[in-house]
Design a protein around this motif. Structure first.
Motif, PDB file in Angstrom:
ATOM      1  N   SER A 249       0.509  -0.924  -0.049  1.00 22.22           N
ATOM      2  CA  SER A 249      -0.049   0.445  -0.737  1.00 22.22           C
ATOM      3  C   SER A 249       1.063   1.361  -0.163  1.00 22.22           C
ATOM      4  CB  SER A 249      -0.614  -0.183   1.527  1.00 22.22           C
ATOM      5  OG  SER A 249      -0.114  -0.345   2.400  1.00 22.22           O
ATOM      6  N   VAL A 250       1.735   1.155   0.647  1.00 24.47           N
ATOM      7  CA  VAL A 250       2.756   2.532   0.398  1.00 24.47           C
ATOM      8  C   VAL A 250       4.190   1.956   0.358  1.00 24.47           C
ATOM      9  CG1 VAL A 250       1.336   4.009   2.002  1.00 24.47           C
ATOM     10  CG2 VAL A 250       3.118   2.602   2.934  1.00 24.47           C
ATOM     11  N   SER A 251       5.097   2.886  -0.045  1.00 26.80           N
ATOM     12  CA  SER A 251       6.404   3.321  -0.423  1.00 26.80           C
ATOM     13  C   SER A 251       7.549   3.317   0.375  1.00 26.80           C
ATOM     14  CB  SER A 251       7.341   3.185  -1.883  1.00 26.80           C
ATOM     15  OG  SER A 251       6.436   4.937  -1.521  1.00 26.80           O
ATOM     16  N   GLU A 252       7.091   4.342   1.232  1.00 19.97           N
ATOM     17  CA  GLU A 252       7.997   4.288   2.841  1.00 19.97           C
ATOM     18  C   GLU A 252       7.679   3.181   4.148  1.00 19.97           C
ATOM     19  OE1 GLU A 252      10.212   5.689   5.680  1.00 19.97           O
ATOM     20  OE2 GLU A 252       9.949   6.459   3.730  1.00 19.97           O
ATOM     21  N   PRO A 253       8.331   2.412   4.072  1.00 19.71           N
ATOM     22  CA  PRO A 253       8.511   1.567   5.590  1.00 19.71           C
ATOM     23  C   PRO A 253       8.091   2.537   6.923  1.00 19.71           C
ATOM     24  CG  PRO A 253      10.130   1.222   4.566  1.00 19.71           C
ATOM     25  CD  PRO A 253       9.702   2.500   3.861  1.00 19.71           C
ATOM     26  N   MET A 254       8.040   3.266   7.366  1.00 18.63           N
ATOM     27  CA  MET A 254       7.829   4.056   8.352  1.00 18.63           C
ATOM     28  C   MET A 254       6.363   4.841   8.498  1.00 18.63           C
ATOM     29  SD  MET A 254      10.231   3.564  10.242  1.00 18.63           S
ATOM     30  CE  MET A 254      10.286   4.813  11.767  1.00 18.63           C
ATOM     31  N   LEU A 255       5.910   4.435   7.045  1.00 16.61           N
ATOM     32  CA  LEU A 255       3.828   4.937   7.028  1.00 16.61           C
ATOM     33  C   LEU A 255       3.462   3.426   7.164  1.00 16.61           C
ATOM     34  CD1 LEU A 255       4.247   7.661   4.123  1.00 16.61           C
ATOM     35  CD2 LEU A 255       3.811   7.996   6.688  1.00 16.61           C
ATOM     36  N   LEU A 256       4.161   2.316   7.429  1.00 10.98           N
ATOM     37  CA  LEU A 256       3.485   1.121   7.193  1.00 10.98           C
ATOM     38  C   LEU A 256       2.822   0.836   8.588  1.00 10.98           C
ATOM     39  CD1 LEU A 256       5.447  -0.997   5.455  1.00 10.98           C
ATOM     40  CD2 LEU A 256       3.560  -0.100   4.331  1.00 10.98           C
ATOM     41  N   SER A 257       3.093   1.659  10.276  1.00 13.31           N
ATOM     42  CA  SER A 257       2.973   1.627  11.450  1.00 13.31           C
ATOM     43  C   SER A 257       2.685   2.770  11.837  1.00 13.31           C
ATOM     44  CB  SER A 257       3.847   0.580  11.725  1.00 13.31           C
ATOM     45  OG  SER A 257       4.925   0.781  11.991  1.00 13.31           O
ATOM     46  N   GLY A 258       1.891   2.328  13.135  1.00  9.65           N
ATOM     47  CA  GLY A 258       1.368   3.652  13.768  1.00  9.65           C
ATOM     48  C   GLY A 258       0.041   3.275  14.440  1.00  9.65           C
ATOM     49  N   ILE A 259      -0.076   4.589  15.549  1.00 10.80           N
ATOM     50  CA  ILE A 259      -0.732   3.976  16.644  1.00 10.80           C
ATOM     51  C   ILE A 259      -1.769   4.314  16.081  1.00 10.80           C
ATOM     52  CG2 ILE A 259       1.140   3.941  18.266  1.00 10.80           C
ATOM     53  CD1 ILE A 259       0.617   6.700  18.960  1.00 10.80           C
ATOM     54  N   GLY A 260      -3.329   4.301  16.625  1.00  7.46           N
ATOM     55  CA  GLY A 260      -4.651   4.495  16.484  1.00  7.46           C
ATOM     56  C   GLY A 260      -5.251   5.662  17.606  1.00  7.46           C
ATOM     57  N   LEU A 261      -5.948   6.762  17.402  1.00  3.36           N
ATOM     58  CA  LEU A 261      -5.582   7.983  18.599  1.00  3.36           C
ATOM     59  C   LEU A 261      -7.830   7.272  18.772  1.00  3.36           C
ATOM     60  CD1 LEU A 261      -3.512  10.246  17.909  1.00  3.36           C
ATOM     61  CD2 LEU A 261      -3.283   8.464  19.689  1.00  3.36           C
ATOM     62  N   ALA A 262      -8.503   9.036  18.924  1.00  2.00           N
ATOM     63  CA  ALA A 262     -10.087   9.212  18.691  1.00  2.00           C
ATOM     64  C   ALA A 262      -9.845   9.430  17.399  1.00  2.00           C
ATOM     65  CB  ALA A 262     -10.108   9.908  20.017  1.00  2.00           C
ATOM     66  N   GLY A 263     -11.113   9.093  16.892  1.00  2.00           N
ATOM     67  CA  GLY A 263     -10.923   8.956  15.579  1.00  2.00           C
ATOM     68  C   GLY A 263     -10.980   7.987  14.587  1.00  2.00           C
ATOM     69  N   ALA A 264      -9.864   7.769  14.608  1.00  2.00           N
ATOM     70  CA  ALA A 264      -9.381   6.300  13.941  1.00  2.00           C
ATOM     71  C   ALA A 264     -10.291   6.010  13.220  1.00  2.00           C
ATOM     72  CB  ALA A 264      -8.448   5.811  14.573  1.00  2.00           C
ATOM     73  N   LYS A 265     -10.863   4.881  12.370  1.00  2.00           N
ATOM     74  CA  LYS A 265     -11.422   4.296  11.421  1.00  2.00           C
ATOM     75  C   LYS A 265     -11.009   2.688  12.115  1.00  2.00           C
ATOM     76  CE  LYS A 265     -14.491   7.522  10.570  1.00  2.00           C
ATOM     77  NZ  LYS A 265     -15.308   8.382  11.717  1.00  2.00           N
ATOM     78  N   ASP A 266     -11.958   2.190  11.477  1.00  2.00           N
ATOM     79  CA  ASP A 266     -11.071   0.660  11.106  1.00  2.00           C
ATOM     80  C   ASP A 266     -11.027   0.082   9.549  1.00  2.00           C
ATOM     81  OD1 ASP A 266     -13.894  -1.600  13.414  1.00  2.00           O
ATOM     82  OD2 ASP A 266     -11.717  -0.520  13.819  1.00  2.00           O
ATOM     83  N   GLY A 267      -9.747   0.076   9.754  1.00  2.00           N
ATOM     84  CA  GLY A 267      -9.419  -0.354   7.870  1.00  2.00           C
ATOM     85  C   GLY A 267      -8.549   0.605   7.526  1.00  2.00           C
ATOM     86  N   TRP A 268      -7.612   0.832   7.769  1.00  2.00           N
ATOM     87  CA  TRP A 268      -6.210   2.058   7.430  1.00  2.00           C
ATOM     88  C   TRP A 268      -5.957   2.335   6.272  1.00  2.00           C
ATOM     89  CZ3 TRP A 268      -5.286   3.822  11.679  1.00  2.00           C
ATOM     90  CH2 TRP A 268      -5.924   4.141  13.486  1.00  2.00           C
TER      91      TRP A 268
END
Length: 146
Positions: free
Chosen positions: A34-53
């Motif tokens: 889905s993305v070419s930058e490895p550091m964009l592949l992961s992160g943390i979900g916060l308020a307002g985050a939707k299922d399915g990134w």
């Protein structure tokens, strides 16, 4: 603090934090397709985050890349205390991004501890830390006691 953990509040408050930051949140991991930058592949979900990134920046999450750009050098410990593990790579990227941002120690649980157990575990862990035990000793003593 009663403020909702939105992206804006997170970006405003966390860089000014000192000591310990405990994030009881979900960790996400995107497909490498889905993305070419490895550091964009992961992160943390916060308020307002939707299922399915999605690879597009959306309200409710902070990528590992964005975390790595923050100055978090006043934080002694970040605890990621609740999440659904989708990838060891996601955990590694988050750990690396927090360390790169200056966090001195990162503790990530590798399991989901149900509500009462989670409260007991972290209550005891923080009690040991308050007694000036090192993070390693507090964790060891918490595990031994429970």
């Amino acid at each position: 603090m009663s403020q909702e953990a939105t992206t804006d509040n997170f970006l405003e408050l966390v860089p000014n934090a000192r000591g310990i930051v405990h994030l009881a949140t979900k960790i996400y991991y995107l497909s490498p397709d889905s993305v070419s930058e490895p550091m964009l592949l992961s992160g943390i979900g916060l308020a307002g985050a939707k299922d399915g990134w999605s690879a597009k920046r959306s309200y409710g999450h902070i990528s590992a890349l964005e975390l790595s750009t923050l100055d978090l050098s006043n934080i002694d410990l970040v605890v990621l205390g609740y999440h659904e593990i989708h990838s060891g790579e996601a955990l590694h990227a988050l750990h690396a991004s927090l360390k790169f941002a200056g966090v001195k120690n990162v503790l990530i649980t590798l399991w989901d501890v149900p509500g009462e157990g989670r409260q007991a575990f972290f209550g005891l862990f923080y009690k040991y830390l308050a007694k000036s035990q090192s993070i390693e000793t507090a964790l060891k003593n918490t595990r031994k006691k429970l």
